[in-house]
Design a protein around this motif. Structure first.
Motif, PDB file in Angstrom:
ATOM      1  N   LEU A 170       0.760  -1.131  -0.085  1.00 62.12           N
ATOM      2  CA  LEU A 170      -0.044   0.005   0.091  1.00 62.12           C
ATOM      3  C   LEU A 170       0.784   1.153   0.187  1.00 62.12           C
ATOM      4  N   THR A 171       1.886   1.266   0.894  1.00 61.18           N
ATOM      5  CA  THR A 171       3.113   2.309   0.779  1.00 61.18           C
ATOM      6  C   THR A 171       3.417   2.687  -0.779  1.00 61.18           C
ATOM      7  N   CYS A 172       3.923   1.449  -1.331  1.00 60.79           N
ATOM      8  CA  CYS A 172       4.280   1.769  -2.699  1.00 60.79           C
ATOM      9  C   CYS A 172       3.366   2.277  -3.645  1.00 60.79           C
ATOM     10  N   LEU A 173       2.228   1.739  -3.656  1.00 65.37           N
ATOM     11  CA  LEU A 173       0.929   2.184  -4.471  1.00 65.37           C
ATOM     12  C   LEU A 173       0.894   3.514  -4.084  1.00 65.37           C
ATOM     13  N   GLY A 174       0.906   4.071  -2.893  1.00 61.98           N
ATOM     14  CA  GLY A 174       0.627   5.561  -2.582  1.00 61.98           C
ATOM     15  C   GLY A 174       2.086   6.449  -3.373  1.00 61.98           C
ATOM     16  N   ILE A 175       2.914   5.805  -3.199  1.00 66.44           N
ATOM     17  CA  ILE A 175       4.227   6.443  -3.640  1.00 66.44           C
ATOM     18  C   ILE A 175       4.172   6.751  -5.167  1.00 66.44           C
ATOM     19  N   ILE A 176       3.747   5.625  -5.781  1.00 64.30           N
ATOM     20  CA  ILE A 176       3.665   5.626  -7.432  1.00 64.30           C
ATOM     21  C   ILE A 176       2.647   6.347  -7.705  1.00 64.30           C
ATOM     22  N   GLY A 177       1.477   6.428  -6.994  1.00 62.79           N
ATOM     23  CA  GLY A 177       0.267   7.132  -7.547  1.00 62.79           C
ATOM     24  C   GLY A 177       0.720   8.855  -7.239  1.00 62.79           C
ATOM     25  N   SER A 178       1.364   9.252  -6.274  1.00 55.62           N
ATOM     26  CA  SER A 178       1.645  10.413  -5.765  1.00 55.62           C
ATOM     27  C   SER A 178       2.666  11.008  -7.002  1.00 55.62           C
ATOM     28  N   PHE A 179       3.813  10.139  -7.382  1.00 55.83           N
ATOM     29  CA  PHE A 179       4.441  10.669  -8.472  1.00 55.83           C
ATOM     30  C   PHE A 179       3.893  10.595  -9.989  1.00 55.83           C
ATOM     31  N   THR A 180       2.875   9.902 -10.077  1.00 59.88           N
ATOM     32  CA  THR A 180       2.401  10.101 -11.309  1.00 59.88           C
ATOM     33  C   THR A 180       1.418  11.280 -11.372  1.00 59.88           C
ATOM     34  N   LEU A 181       0.575  11.634 -10.290  1.00 62.51           N
ATOM     35  CA  LEU A 181      -0.037  12.786 -10.414  1.00 62.51           C
ATOM     36  C   LEU A 181       0.970  13.932 -10.363  1.00 62.51           C
ATOM     37  N   VAL A 182       1.732  14.017  -9.463  1.00 59.91           N
ATOM     38  CA  VAL A 182       2.913  15.130  -9.203  1.00 59.91           C
ATOM     39  C   VAL A 182       3.730  15.331 -10.594  1.00 59.91           C
ATOM     40  N   GLY A 183       4.005  14.302 -11.137  1.00 59.65           N
ATOM     41  CA  GLY A 183       5.061  14.051 -12.005  1.00 59.65           C
ATOM     42  C   GLY A 183       4.725  14.907 -13.346  1.00 59.65           C
ATOM     43  N   ASP A 184       3.461  14.759 -13.957  1.00 54.14           N
ATOM     44  CA  ASP A 184       2.901  15.412 -14.744  1.00 54.14           C
ATOM     45  C   ASP A 184       2.896  16.910 -14.685  1.00 54.14           C
ATOM     46  N   ALA A 185       2.601  17.395 -13.640  1.00 56.61           N
ATOM     47  CA  ALA A 185       2.580  18.868 -13.386  1.00 56.61           C
ATOM     48  C   ALA A 185       4.060  19.328 -13.385  1.00 56.61           C
ATOM     49  N   LEU A 186       4.847  18.500 -12.942  1.00 62.61           N
ATOM     50  CA  LEU A 186       6.304  19.048 -12.669  1.00 62.61           C
ATOM     51  C   LEU A 186       6.825  19.140 -14.293  1.00 62.61           C
ATOM     52  N   VAL A 187       6.459  18.081 -15.263  1.00 62.24           N
ATOM     53  CA  VAL A 187       7.030  17.904 -16.590  1.00 62.24           C
ATOM     54  C   VAL A 187       6.404  19.283 -17.121  1.00 62.24           C
ATOM     55  N   GLY A 188       5.263  19.325 -17.067  1.00 63.28           N
ATOM     56  CA  GLY A 188       4.894  20.974 -17.700  1.00 63.28           C
ATOM     57  C   GLY A 188       5.356  22.028 -17.151  1.00 63.28           C
ATOM     58  N   LEU A 189       5.465  22.236 -15.660  1.00 67.97           N
ATOM     59  CA  LEU A 189       6.204  23.307 -15.384  1.00 67.97           C
ATOM     60  C   LEU A 189       7.360  23.562 -15.920  1.00 67.97           C
ATOM     61  N   PHE A 190       8.373  22.403 -16.120  1.00 69.80           N
ATOM     62  CA  PHE A 190       9.923  22.802 -16.232  1.00 69.80           C
ATOM     63  C   PHE A 190       9.682  22.693 -17.915  1.00 69.80           C
ATOM     64  N   ASP A 191       8.689  22.234 -18.697  1.00 69.73           N
ATOM     65  CA  ASP A 191       8.905  22.301 -20.074  1.00 69.73           C
ATOM     66  C   ASP A 191       8.392  23.612 -20.476  1.00 69.73           C
ATOM     67  N   ASN A 192       7.433  24.204 -19.930  1.00 77.46           N
ATOM     68  CA  ASN A 192       6.945  25.813 -20.120  1.00 77.46           C
ATOM     69  C   ASN A 192       8.137  26.635 -19.541  1.00 77.46           C
ATOM     70  N   GLY A 193       8.960  26.300 -18.424  1.00 80.33           N
ATOM     71  CA  GLY A 193       9.997  27.035 -17.973  1.00 80.33           C
ATOM     72  C   GLY A 193      11.091  27.175 -19.030  1.00 80.33           C
ATOM     73  N   ALA A 194      11.390  26.181 -19.557  1.00 78.61           N
ATOM     74  CA  ALA A 194      12.469  26.030 -20.427  1.00 78.61           C
ATOM     75  C   ALA A 194      12.135  26.521 -21.822  1.00 78.61           C
TER      76      ALA A 194
END
Length: 63
Positions: free
Chosen positions: A27-51
């Motif tokens: 359950l801990t691993c699923l929570g970590i993977i889920g949060s990386f999936t949700l937050v990861g897309d936002a971070l990629v968009g942030l860095f892509d737009n910034g670049a």
């Protein structure tokens, strides 16, 4: 004789703790993977737009 072994097997709870720890770890691993999936897309968009903004500013300075 078989009934004695079967009853001992059914009443044995020594592996229950290991299974519980495994479920908690899963359950801990699923929570970590889920949060990386949700937050990861936002971070990629942030860095892509910034670049893209930085490249546009630097290109404008050269021209």
């Amino acid at each position: 004789m078989v009934a004695v072994y079967l009853r001992a097997f059914i009443e044995d709870e020594t592996g229950a703790t290991a299974i519980e720890y495994g479920l908690v770890a899963m359950l801990t691993c699923l929570g970590i993977i889920g949060s990386f999936t949700l937050v990861g897309d936002a971070l990629v968009g942030l860095f892509d737009n910034g670049a893209a903004d930085i490249m546009a500013e630097q290109t404008a300075k050269i021209d």
